[in-house]
Design a protein around this motif. Sequence first.
Motif: not given
Length: 252
Positions: A185-208
Motif C-alpha cells: 500500500h506504499g510507505p506513507a500508508a504504513s502509519v495506519l498500523a498505529v493510527a487505529g490502535p491510537v484511536f481506540l486508546l483515545s476513546d477508552a480514555l474518554i470513557l475513563a
Amino acid sequence: MSTTTKTFATTLGRSLRARVEALMDTARPEGPAFLAAVGGTEIAKATGVGALEKLCKPLIVPAALTLALRDGRLSAADTALLSATAAAYTTGDVILMLGGGHASRSKSRLVAGAAAFGVGHLALGGLMLRSGLRFKPVQSVVHGVIAAGAGAALLSEGRENAPLAAYGGLLATLSALATSVDRSHGPAASVLAVAGPVFLLSDALILARRKATGGSAVAKVVDVGVIDTYATAALLLLTGTAAAARTAGSRP
C-alpha cells in the motif's frame, strides 16, 4: 523478528518522522495550523477555558484533512470519501464539545457523538477497502477480542450502553482493517498500523474520564491525553488512507 517485519518497522519509523517534519514545515500553513489547533485545545482542557476549546478543537480535523490532500492528487471519489470522514469527525467533535466535553455524563449526547464518528469510520473504511486494504486474520482476531471485552464491560453497566458497544465494535473493525496495511500500500500508508490502535486508546480514555472527579488533576491529565491521542489518530488515519489511495490509483 522476521525480515519482513523489520523492514516494515523501518518503513513505519521513516513515515512517522516524515509526518512530524511535515507538521514543522513553516513553508506551508497546514502543519503549523494543525499543531496550533491541538496545542490550543490542550491548553483549554488543562485550564478549563471553554472559549479557547470552541475556537481550536473544530480546526483539528480540517487541518489534518488539508495535510492529507496536499500530499498528492486523489480521484474525485477518494477525495469525497476522505472529506466525508473529516466532516463526520468534526461534527462529532462539536457535538461532544458543546455537551460538556469529556466530563459529560449524558448518554444521549455521547451516543450522538459516537453516531457522527461512526459515519466517518464507515466512509474511511470504505476508502481503505477501495484502496486495496483487506482484513488479515491476526489483526481481526485481536481486535475482535478487544471489541468483545469493551462491549461486555459497557453492557454490564446497563443495556442503554448498547449503542456505545456497537460503536466500539465499529471502531475496532476500522482499526483491524487499518492495522492490516502492508508494503503493497506504499510507505506513507504504513502509519495506519498505529493510527487505529491510537484511536481506540483515545476513546477508552474518554470513557475513563467520565469517572474522574471534575476539575481534578487526574481529570485534566486525561483530558489532555484524549486530545493528544485523538489528534494523532485522526492525522495518521487521514494521511495514511490518502497515501494508500494514491498508491492504488498509480497501479496500471
